[in-house]
Design an enzyme around this catalytic site. Structure first.
Site, PDB file in Angstrom:
ATOM      1  N   LYS A 112      -2.732  -2.674  10.979  1.00 29.63           N
ATOM      2  CA  LYS A 112      -3.516  -2.123  11.741  1.00 29.63           C
ATOM      3  C   LYS A 112      -4.387  -3.525  12.421  1.00 29.63           C
ATOM      4  O   LYS A 112      -4.212  -4.176  12.193  1.00 29.63           O
ATOM      5  CB  LYS A 112      -4.705  -1.808  11.427  1.00 29.63           C
ATOM      6  CG  LYS A 112      -5.907  -0.690  12.385  1.00 29.63           C
ATOM      7  CD  LYS A 112      -5.345   0.341  12.330  1.00 29.63           C
ATOM      8  CE  LYS A 112      -6.412   1.022  13.065  1.00 29.63           C
ATOM      9  NZ  LYS A 112      -5.882   2.720  12.905  1.00 29.63           N
TER      10      LYS A 112
ATOM     11  N   HIS B 191      -2.082   2.677  -6.449  1.00 26.48           N
ATOM     12  CA  HIS B 191      -2.937   1.900  -6.201  1.00 26.48           C
ATOM     13  C   HIS B 191      -3.539   0.961  -7.267  1.00 26.48           C
ATOM     14  O   HIS B 191      -3.296  -0.426  -6.775  1.00 26.48           O
ATOM     15  CB  HIS B 191      -4.237   2.598  -5.901  1.00 26.48           C
ATOM     16  CG  HIS B 191      -5.875   1.223  -4.639  1.00 26.48           C
ATOM     17  ND1 HIS B 191      -4.979   0.725  -4.323  1.00 26.48           N
ATOM     18  CD2 HIS B 191      -6.740   1.046  -5.472  1.00 26.48           C
ATOM     19  CE1 HIS B 191      -6.503  -0.443  -3.699  1.00 26.48           C
ATOM     20  NE2 HIS B 191      -6.922  -0.068  -5.012  1.00 26.48           N
TER      21      HIS B 191
ATOM     22  N   TYR C 110     -11.256  -7.431  -5.463  1.00 26.62           N
ATOM     23  CA  TYR C 110      -9.688  -6.132  -6.059  1.00 26.62           C
ATOM     24  C   TYR C 110      -8.794  -6.835  -6.688  1.00 26.62           C
ATOM     25  O   TYR C 110      -8.732  -6.229  -7.455  1.00 26.62           O
ATOM     26  CB  TYR C 110      -8.865  -5.723  -4.578  1.00 26.62           C
ATOM     27  CG  TYR C 110      -7.396  -5.779  -4.725  1.00 26.62           C
ATOM     28  CD1 TYR C 110      -7.809  -4.200  -5.092  1.00 26.62           C
ATOM     29  CD2 TYR C 110      -6.305  -5.781  -4.656  1.00 26.62           C
ATOM     30  CE1 TYR C 110      -6.970  -3.394  -5.079  1.00 26.62           C
ATOM     31  CE2 TYR C 110      -5.028  -5.336  -4.595  1.00 26.62           C
ATOM     32  CZ  TYR C 110      -5.172  -3.930  -4.842  1.00 26.62           C
ATOM     33  OH  TYR C 110      -4.466  -2.947  -4.753  1.00 26.62           O
TER      34      TYR C 110
ATOM     35  N   HIS D  69      -5.540  -8.673   3.292  1.00 30.57           N
ATOM     36  CA  HIS D  69      -7.183  -8.521   3.722  1.00 30.57           C
ATOM     37  C   HIS D  69      -7.403  -9.380   4.618  1.00 30.57           C
ATOM     38  O   HIS D  69      -7.260 -10.616   4.378  1.00 30.57           O
ATOM     39  CB  HIS D  69      -7.894  -9.129   1.999  1.00 30.57           C
ATOM     40  CG  HIS D  69      -7.367  -7.309   0.835  1.00 30.57           C
ATOM     41  ND1 HIS D  69      -7.795  -8.146  -0.311  1.00 30.57           N
ATOM     42  CD2 HIS D  69      -7.376  -6.490   1.045  1.00 30.57           C
ATOM     43  CE1 HIS D  69      -7.334  -6.810  -0.980  1.00 30.57           C
ATOM     44  NE2 HIS D  69      -7.188  -5.763  -0.287  1.00 30.57           N
TER      45      HIS D  69
ATOM     46  N   ARG E  75       0.679  -1.602   0.161  1.00 30.77           N
ATOM     47  CA  ARG E  75       0.400  -0.023  -0.219  1.00 30.77           C
ATOM     48  C   ARG E  75       0.945   1.386  -0.108  1.00 30.77           C
ATOM     49  O   ARG E  75       2.025   1.359   0.013  1.00 30.77           O
ATOM     50  CB  ARG E  75      -1.177   0.087   1.240  1.00 30.77           C
ATOM     51  CG  ARG E  75      -1.745  -1.152   0.912  1.00 30.77           C
ATOM     52  CD  ARG E  75      -3.049  -0.954   2.391  1.00 30.77           C
ATOM     53  NE  ARG E  75      -3.663  -2.117   2.667  1.00 30.77           N
ATOM     54  CZ  ARG E  75      -3.729  -2.975   3.155  1.00 30.77           C
ATOM     55  NH1 ARG E  75      -2.885  -3.493   4.109  1.00 30.77           N
ATOM     56  NH2 ARG E  75      -4.715  -4.087   3.661  1.00 30.77           N
TER      57      ARG E  75
ATOM     58  N   ARG F 297      -0.357  -1.615  -7.381  1.00 30.54           N
ATOM     59  CA  ARG F 297      -1.000  -2.657  -6.366  1.00 30.54           C
ATOM     60  C   ARG F 297      -1.673  -3.421  -6.706  1.00 30.54           C
ATOM     61  O   ARG F 297      -1.816  -4.912  -6.381  1.00 30.54           O
ATOM     62  CB  ARG F 297      -1.211  -1.787  -5.002  1.00 30.54           C
ATOM     63  CG  ARG F 297      -1.687  -3.321  -4.158  1.00 30.54           C
ATOM     64  CD  ARG F 297      -2.172  -2.379  -2.371  1.00 30.54           C
ATOM     65  NE  ARG F 297      -3.182  -3.049  -1.858  1.00 30.54           N
ATOM     66  CZ  ARG F 297      -3.013  -3.774  -1.333  1.00 30.54           C
ATOM     67  NH1 ARG F 297      -1.375  -4.190  -0.566  1.00 30.54           N
ATOM     68  NH2 ARG F 297      -3.695  -4.529  -0.598  1.00 30.54           N
TER      69      ARG F 297
END
Length: 309
Positions: free
Chosen positions: A175, A240, A275, A266, A151, A243
């Site tokens: 996160k 992005h 995606y 993910h 990212r 990616r």
């Protein structure tokens, strides 16, 4: 999360829209207004809202024009997709929002030929005399974006020694403290080593800039400028998109979806499925070529042919 968390995440999302081509000033302003109003309605808890809260929010839009509802839904869906992709939440609740008369657009896709043109433009810059250290930085950035699917935020904030010369992977902490292994190709490690030799030993960052590290906005600018040099419309290319190209091209090459999910970070496999869009024709060919029944069906067709007279 608190209302201040909402504000910070909305600001980060709008910053991404500003950096990403195709987001007009009026669109950014409208999205910002829609998101802040939604946050206010939900008591500053938009970022953590679930399907129930979003359905209640959408219920207040019933008297609005369909075009307004479509814009509000688009703003929130894109915001939640951003939060999920950046690792700020493990899911994407945007499916609970209405979609009045609008189909979800497919993500931008770069072909392998497009990617080769990007790397060709980098090679031309690296061959210049005298050399420019910033070309080494550009090569390292693109190798990591396309070769590892990082990212934008993860990439620009890499520590100076995150990529080890003798280790074909790096460990990223996302996160909630979740860690994931990210593969690093030999090419990417070589590109990073060449660039790191130019980075001051005292720098805590692999891509330093001023008193901190390279910003997301500057990264977007560098990638778009490279696209222009490669003869590709700049609005087709972003960190992005690279990616996404990493994921799509790996999947087209036969990569396992679960492995891809882990590499992309993910939490939900559904995010990976959306995606990593792959055209249906290739999937049909894959089933025919790889599925155990494919060979049996082919043999059955041969056996069913009438004998020649």
């Amino acid at each position: 999360m608190s209302g201040s968390d909402d504000r910070a995440l909305i600001d980060r999302f709008l910053e991404m829209l500003r950096a990403e081509a195709g987001a007009a000033g009026n669109t950014i302003a409208a999205y910002g207004t829609d998101l802040r109003l939604a946050s206010e309605v939900l008591g500053g808890a938009l970022s953590t809202a679930g399907a129930t809260e979003l359905e209640r929010l959408a219920g207040q839009w019933q008297t609005l024009a369909s075009s307004t509802v479509a814009r509000k839904s688009a703003a929130l869906r894109r915001f939640f997709a951003f939060l999920a992709d950046e690792g700020f939440r493990p899911d994407d609740p945007g499916v609970a929002l209405p979609r009045p008369g609008a189909a979800r657009p497919l993500p931008k896709v770069l072909s392998t030929a497009d990617v080769e043109r990007l790397f060709g433009a980098i090679s031309e810059r690296l061959a210049r005399e005298p050399g420019d250290p910033l070309d080494l930085r550009l090569a390292a950035l693109v190798e990591l974006l396309y070769g590892s699917g990082l990212r934008a935020t993860e990439l620009v904030s890499l520590p100076r020694n995150a990529v080890a010369p003798d280790r074909p992977f790096l460990i990223l902490k996302g996160k909630g403290g979740r860690e994931r292994l990210v593969p690093i190709s030999d090419r990417a490690r070589a590109a990073v080593a060449a660039w790191r030799a130019q980075v001051p030993a005292a720098s805590p960052w692999l891509f330093p800039s001023g008193k901190g590290h390279l910003s997301r906005v500057r990264l977007y600018q560098l990638i778009r400028a490279l696209a222009g040099l490669a003869g590709i419309p700049p609005d087709r290319v972003s960190p992005h998109v690279l990616r996404h190209a990493f994921a799509t091209h790996l999947l087209e090459g036969g990569a396992d979806l679960r492995a891809l999910q882990a590499m992309l970070g993910h939490a939900d496999i559904a995010t990976t499925e959306i995606y990593t869009h792959v055209d249906s024709r290739r999937l049909v060919e894959l089933v025919n070529a790889r599925h155990p029944l494919g060979e049996a069906l082919a043999d059955a067709r041969v056996d069913a042919k009438p004998d020649p007279a």
